[in-house]
Design a protein around this motif. Structure first.
Motif, PDB file in Angstrom:
ATOM      1  N   TYR A   8     -15.179  -6.623 -28.703  1.00  0.00           N
ATOM      2  CA  TYR A   8     -13.695  -6.372 -28.756  1.00  0.00           C
ATOM      3  C   TYR A   8     -13.039  -5.960 -29.779  1.00  0.00           C
ATOM      4  CZ  TYR A   8     -14.063  -8.882 -24.203  1.00  0.00           C
ATOM      5  OH  TYR A   8     -14.628  -9.339 -22.978  1.00  0.00           O
ATOM      6  N   PHE A  12      -7.032  -6.790 -30.747  1.00  0.00           N
ATOM      7  CA  PHE A  12      -7.381  -7.532 -29.244  1.00  0.00           C
ATOM      8  C   PHE A  12      -7.472  -8.825 -29.479  1.00  0.00           C
ATOM      9  CE2 PHE A  12      -9.732  -8.920 -25.674  1.00  0.00           C
ATOM     10  CZ  PHE A  12      -8.811  -8.836 -24.565  1.00  0.00           C
ATOM     11  N   ARG A  13      -8.749  -9.414 -30.369  1.00  0.00           N
ATOM     12  CA  ARG A  13      -9.099 -10.836 -30.538  1.00  0.00           C
ATOM     13  C   ARG A  13      -7.860 -11.464 -31.249  1.00  0.00           C
ATOM     14  NH1 ARG A  13     -14.497  -8.543 -32.698  1.00  0.00           N
ATOM     15  NH2 ARG A  13     -13.285  -8.648 -34.757  1.00  0.00           N
ATOM     16  N   CYS A  35     -12.096 -11.803 -20.467  1.00  0.00           N
ATOM     17  CA  CYS A  35     -13.125 -12.024 -21.120  1.00  0.00           C
ATOM     18  C   CYS A  35     -13.450 -13.676 -20.844  1.00  0.00           C
ATOM     19  CB  CYS A  35     -12.815 -11.953 -22.646  1.00  0.00           C
ATOM     20  SG  CYS A  35     -11.266 -12.370 -23.081  1.00  0.00           S
TER      21      CYS A  35
END
Length: 107
Positions: A8, A12-13, A35
């Protein structure tokens, strides 16, 4: 065998971690963003370690330390390979020159 997917993106994380810190549950975030809850838990834990505040009972390496460890392990493998090549070359040259003499014995 489980499917693998590309990592990812960092942004985003980070967004998922911020949403978690804002009060969202890992289960809701996992359902909404596709996820796993374990993945989100891992991101939250790593973000806490990177911030210098690891979760209780969850010590670990910061991302910078982990990157350095990977780099150093790669360097060790490279150096070991070079050492092995030099050892084989030394043995080969020692064997090749061990049976012949380059000096003349005529006086």
């Amino acid at each position: 065998m489980p499917k693998s997917r590309p990592p990812y993106p960092l942004e985003f994380r980070q967004q998922i971690v911020e949403l978690y810190r804002a009060g969202r549950s890992t289960k809701d975030l996992a359902r909404e963003f596709g996820c796993s809850t374990q993945t989100i838990t891992n991101w939250v834990g790593q973000a806490a370690i990177d911030a210098g505040k690891p979760l209780p009972g969850k010590p670990g390496l910061t991302s910078a330390e982990r990157d350095e460890l990977v780099r150093l392990r790669r360097q060790v493998r490279q150096l070991q390979m070079e050492r092995d090549i030099l050892a084989k070359a030394t043995a080969w040259f020692a064997g090749k020159s061990g049976g012949t003499s380059t000096s003349s014995s005529n006086s």
